[in-house]
Design an enzyme around this catalytic site. Structure first.
Site, short mmCIF file in Angstrom:
data_model
loop_
_atom_site.label_atom_id
_atom_site.label_comp_id
_atom_site.label_asym_id
_atom_site.label_seq_id
_atom_site.Cartn_x
_atom_site.Cartn_y
_atom_site.Cartn_z
N SER A 263 37.13 47.81 35.99
CA SER A 263 36.41 48.25 37.16
C SER A 263 37.24 48.07 38.42
CB SER A 263 35.10 47.46 37.26
OG SER A 263 34.85 47.07 38.58
N LYS A 264 37.15 49.04 39.30
CA LYS A 264 37.89 48.97 40.54
C LYS A 264 37.44 47.77 41.36
CE LYS A 264 38.62 53.94 41.02
NZ LYS A 264 38.58 55.07 41.92
N ARG A 265 36.16 47.53 41.29
CA ARG A 265 35.60 46.45 42.10
C ARG A 265 36.06 45.07 41.67
NH1 ARG A 265 30.76 47.53 40.55
NH2 ARG A 265 31.16 49.72 40.16
N ASP A 266 36.36 44.95 40.37
CA ASP A 266 36.79 43.64 39.89
C ASP A 266 38.25 43.37 40.16
OD1 ASP A 266 34.30 43.08 39.07
OD2 ASP A 266 34.61 43.64 36.99
N GLY A 267 38.89 44.33 40.81
CA GLY A 267 40.31 44.24 41.11
C GLY A 267 40.91 42.86 41.20
#
Length: 507
Positions: A263-267
């Site tokens: 996920s992009k958010r968990d970058g």
RNA sequence: GGCCCGUUCGUCUAAGGGCUAGGACACCACCCUUUCACGGUGGUGAUACGGGUUCGAAUCCCGUACGGGCUACCA
């Protein structure tokens, strides 16, 4: 007979490009180049609410860094433009209307509130997420439930509406995926997806079909997350252009993080980058580190991505881009997802560090050192240093630690490493070494080592016990290439100065 | 819940009916190295389970379990 190979990468410019996105680009690119076809980038910006300034630019910067330049795009031109869907707006409505005319789609006037109500009303434990499908469409406000006159009146009044596909009942839609083989769906289980939104923009479903046809795409590749909506696209091809015109499909397996889809958010949480390059969200100001800035070489990045889901069938693991173009085949792309392993990624980079030559690294290292305000007097010296330390750098950024002592006096000296075994005899030895080195008229590693050992033996000391202190004096810590190599490079003045400085500290 | 996809060492994978199930990363040990790496040698470690088909199955079929994805007027 067969069409010219034309493939596209169709990102929506809403943020950074992550691992999976770059791999999709890569496989598209490799496939196109292998068959002498065209690789194009089409910007899917039909959702105006998700517009993120800078994201489009970022995508192209990333492709450039990776060495995967498109043949056609908003930046590269081409004769199938515009390559931005927002600029093709006019073409979609016509197709949507045509579908309504042909009975394959219908107008729906339900408001967002009504849709929400429907989802609440029909929600049951057995069906937690009710869909707008054939079982409920006759209970909604649309041109199927309204009379022809009422529909016309609503339309004439400019009532906000969408156009939905009318999924047929009891049909089986199947197609051959280049990776998975035959995949089939029961049309009755697929919902009536919105094709044209109330703002007149198409959804992905309509746009992908219309544009793939318009841009003469021969092979349509995308991530596995699109598989469930494939029957919608197949049907649209059938209704609009004919199945014989449809590109061949391939759905790539997902790249997984430690827990599920990357996920992009968990970058930041994973402890490794997910984006190709640094991305700063213009709204939140949040920065996410990329592989580039982390110190990865694009050669390695491409290489590791290629092997994450594809394998030639040999034991080779290191491939150049040219080699990948030659060896790549869609049939050997796996159908199962792959968990990303950062340790292995670093190994790939290290392998490339060792392989790549000094001149390839020079601009990168130079920039890195100047960023850290480490003075590099001349290029020849820098080349020498890079050659000496690159094998022990896993990431580009390791060059800072591994080479700064060549150019500047170490800031901290790890005297703790030698203090416990330090004594008078050693102190005297180094004093004598200084006198000896001061008189030296040849300054090369070999001579330096010989003199060092000779003085040690005259004083009845073991060279082994003196080399670590010497290293600490020159480098500051227990690392780096051979000590005498280092002394040879930093020169007489600095070598002596560093010995004396540390001698003072050890007194 | 429904639909779809998937399942070989911890991870990435090889072996597309005949095997001591191979390689790489990581880990461990030893060697090399008078530092740290590189390198070398060796080791631990896998066919999810149950049924078939077959002389023979990791490989083909079915079921189960597990994992993942989708289920927006987002892509």
């Amino acid at each position: 007979m067969s069409k010219r190979v034309r493939v596209r990468f169709a990102p929506s410019p809403t943020g950074g490009l992550h691992l999976g996105g770059v791999r999709t680009v890569l496989y598209n690119y490799l496939f196109a180049k292998k068959y002498g076809g065209d690789f194009l980038v089409r910007i899917e910006d039909t959702d105006q609410t998700r517009y993120v300034p800078g994201a489009e630019e970022y995508i192209f910067d990333t492709l450039k860094w990776c060495g995967l330049e498109p043949d056609e795009s908003v930046q590269h031109g081409g004769s199938y433009g515009p390559y931005r869907q927002s600029e093709r707006k006019e073409s979609y409505r016509r197709y949507a209307e045509q579908l309504v005319q042909d009975g394959h789609a219908y107008y729906a006037f339900d408001t967002p509130e009504e849709l929400e109500k429907m989802r609440q009303d029909f929600k049951t434990p057995e069906n937690p997420s009710p869909q707008y499908d054939q079982t409920i469409r006759m209970k909604m406000r649309n041109s199927l439930t309204l009379s022809r006159e009422d529909t016309a009146a609503l339309l004439a009044a400019g009532t906000r509406h969408v156009i939905r596909i009318k999924m047929p009942a009891g049909e089986t839609v199947s197609f051959t995926d280049m990776i998975r083989g035959e995949v089939s769906f029961d049309t009755g289980t697929v919902d009536d997806k919105v094709l044209l939104k109330a703002d007149g923009m198409p959804t992905y479903h309509l746009a992908v079909v219309v544009d793939d046809q318009g841009m003469q795409i021969s092979h349509a590749f995308r991530g596995e997350e699109w598989l469930p909506s494939a029957p919608v696209h197949i049907l649209l091809w059938k209704y609009l252009f004919g199945l014989d015109q449809m590109p061949q499909w391939a759905h790539f397996p997902l790249i997984l993080g430690p827990n599920g889809k990357l996920s992009k958010r968990d970058g930041a949480k994973y402890g490794f980058p997910v984006f190709a390059m640094n991305w700063a969200d213009p709204k939140t100001g949040e920065r996410t580190e990329g592989f580039k800035e982390k110190g990865f070489l694009p050669e390695a990045f491409i290489n590791l991505l290629a092997l994450l889901g594809w394998n030639e069938g040999t034991e080779q693991e290191i491939y150049s881009r040219e080699e990948l173009i030659e060896k790549f085949s869609m049939e050997r792309v796996h159908s199962s997802g792959a968990k990303f392993d950062y340790e292995k990624a670093k190994w790939f980079n290290h392998e490339w560090m060792k392989r790549v030559d000094v001149h390839r690294l020079k601009p990168e290292v130079k920039a890195l050192l100047s960023e850290k305000a480490i003075p590099v007097p001349d290029d020849k010296l820098l080349e020498k240093v890079i050659g000496l330390v690159k094998d022990r750098c896993t990431l580009l950024t390791d060059f800072v630690e591994q080479s700064s002592f060549f150019f500047a006096t170490p800031e901290t000296i790890d005297t703790g490493a030698v203090k416990p075994k330090w004594n008078e005899a050693k102190q005297l030895f180094f004093a004598e070494l200084v006198r000896n080195y001061e008189l030296a008229d040849t300054w090369d590693a070999h001579t330096l080592e010989n003199n060092f050992k000779e003085i040690a033996s005259v004083n009845d000391l073991k060279p082994g016990e003196l080399m670590l202190p010497f290293r600490i004096m020159l480098v500051g810590g227990k690392f780096g290439p051979g000590v005498f190599e280092i002394a040879a490079i930093i020169g007489k003045t600095d070598t002596i100065k560093r010995i004396e400085t540390t001698l003072q500290l050890l007194k």
